[in-house]
Design a protein around this motif. Sequence first.
Motif, PDB file in Angstrom:
ATOM      1  N   HIS A   7      53.415  22.220   6.302  1.00 49.29           N
ATOM      2  CA  HIS A   7      53.004  22.898   5.060  1.00 49.29           C
ATOM      3  C   HIS A   7      52.125  21.431   4.419  1.00 49.29           C
ATOM      4  O   HIS A   7      50.912  21.827   3.426  1.00 49.29           O
ATOM      5  CB  HIS A   7      54.433  22.687   4.244  1.00 49.29           C
ATOM      6  N   ARG A   9      49.576  19.470   5.896  1.00 44.06           N
ATOM      7  CA  ARG A   9      48.603  19.482   6.496  1.00 44.06           C
ATOM      8  C   ARG A   9      47.805  20.882   5.283  1.00 44.06           C
ATOM      9  O   ARG A   9      46.702  20.596   4.791  1.00 44.06           O
ATOM     10  CB  ARG A   9      48.959  20.347   7.981  1.00 44.06           C
ATOM     11  N   GLN A  10      48.434  22.155   5.098  1.00 47.18           N
ATOM     12  CA  GLN A  10      47.915  22.829   4.190  1.00 47.18           C
ATOM     13  C   GLN A  10      47.680  22.629   2.906  1.00 47.18           C
ATOM     14  O   GLN A  10      46.614  22.758   2.036  1.00 47.18           O
ATOM     15  CB  GLN A  10      48.591  23.792   4.405  1.00 47.18           C
ATOM     16  N   GLU A  11      48.691  22.094   1.982  1.00 48.88           N
ATOM     17  CA  GLU A  11      48.454  21.276   0.781  1.00 48.88           C
ATOM     18  C   GLU A  11      47.110  20.001   1.036  1.00 48.88           C
ATOM     19  O   GLU A  11      46.593  20.814  -0.533  1.00 48.88           O
ATOM     20  CB  GLU A  11      50.084  20.522   0.698  1.00 48.88           C
ATOM     21  N   LEU A  13      44.322  20.456   2.605  1.00 50.37           N
ATOM     22  CA  LEU A  13      43.309  20.426   3.282  1.00 50.37           C
ATOM     23  C   LEU A  13      42.973  21.142   2.395  1.00 50.37           C
ATOM     24  O   LEU A  13      41.378  21.696   1.736  1.00 50.37           O
ATOM     25  CB  LEU A  13      43.106  21.279   5.189  1.00 50.37           C
ATOM     26  N   GLN A  14      43.558  22.541   1.822  1.00 45.25           N
ATOM     27  CA  GLN A  14      44.440  23.219   0.547  1.00 45.25           C
ATOM     28  C   GLN A  14      43.424  22.817  -0.939  1.00 45.25           C
ATOM     29  O   GLN A  14      42.798  23.366  -2.089  1.00 45.25           O
ATOM     30  CB  GLN A  14      44.606  24.943   0.670  1.00 45.25           C
ATOM     31  N   ASP A  15      44.641  21.706  -1.197  1.00 43.92           N
ATOM     32  CA  ASP A  15      44.432  21.518  -2.906  1.00 43.92           C
ATOM     33  C   ASP A  15      44.174  20.465  -3.011  1.00 43.92           C
ATOM     34  O   ASP A  15      43.793  19.924  -4.013  1.00 43.92           O
ATOM     35  CB  ASP A  15      46.326  21.818  -3.117  1.00 43.92           C
ATOM     36  N   MET A  16      44.060  19.553  -1.791  1.00 41.35           N
ATOM     37  CA  MET A  16      43.206  18.490  -2.230  1.00 41.35           C
ATOM     38  C   MET A  16      44.688  17.874  -4.024  1.00 41.35           C
ATOM     39  O   MET A  16      43.263  17.122  -4.072  1.00 41.35           O
ATOM     40  CB  MET A  16      41.779  18.201  -2.355  1.00 41.35           C
ATOM     41  N   ASN A 183      43.185  12.760   4.516  1.00 43.57           N
ATOM     42  CA  ASN A 183      41.883  14.045   4.701  1.00 43.57           C
ATOM     43  C   ASN A 183      40.837  13.340   3.356  1.00 43.57           C
ATOM     44  O   ASN A 183      40.124  14.176   2.980  1.00 43.57           O
ATOM     45  CB  ASN A 183      41.991  14.869   4.561  1.00 43.57           C
TER      46      ASN A 183
END
Length: 222
Positions: A7, A9-11, A13-16, A183
């Motif tokens: 969760h 990692r997705q946040e 990479l996607q939401d920055m 990231n």
Amino acid sequence: MAQTFPHRRQEILQDMPFVADFKSRWPALFSPREVNAEFQRITTIPLTSTFMAQLDNNTTKLTKVFRNKGGTSGRKITEIMAAIDENDTVAMRRVCRLKGLAVYLNEDPNSLIKEYQDVDFHEAESEMEKTLIGIYVIKPEGERDLDPAEDIGIIIEGVAVLRDLPDVATAVVLLFGLIYTLNMSYPSNLRYTFEFFQKVLMGLDAKKLSNKVQVLRNKLLE
């Protein structure tokens, strides 16, 4: 934290998200132990132990390369390394090598590691709030190199994300780990120093080196 890793990692990479917002949602991540754990979840490589071991293993070769550096950079490196004569500890040797590395790569270690006197703490706080990425060191008034710091911490996007770290070298390692974990891009004025950390010390994406880092790596392999 391991179970919620996908969760996070997705946040990232996607939401920055901004670091302050991300820290408020995942406060447990912002500790030395969890930064190390998160980095290893992403890369499978232990962060602090690998970084320090590789830095220490290259001590002799880095020292030789530094001594052969001439000009202004060579003089600056000599001044940095002189601190070891007053305080010959593992922590001091490591931070001097890290600072010398930045100078060797024509970058300024003072833009990464910022030192303040504790009497000027309010002024320091104001400057920290404007810092995008860096390490702060709060020193007692009239300190010497062998006196312990009042506080050592990491600033990202004006937020103190880690405090009370044991030494500057550890702070550098954890900052590298946080940048990788969150990231983020490396600071443009320290991109070669962080590239060396990533690709030479940590062996991540090591086949694609800039010319400057490749030259230094070749010297260390001689």
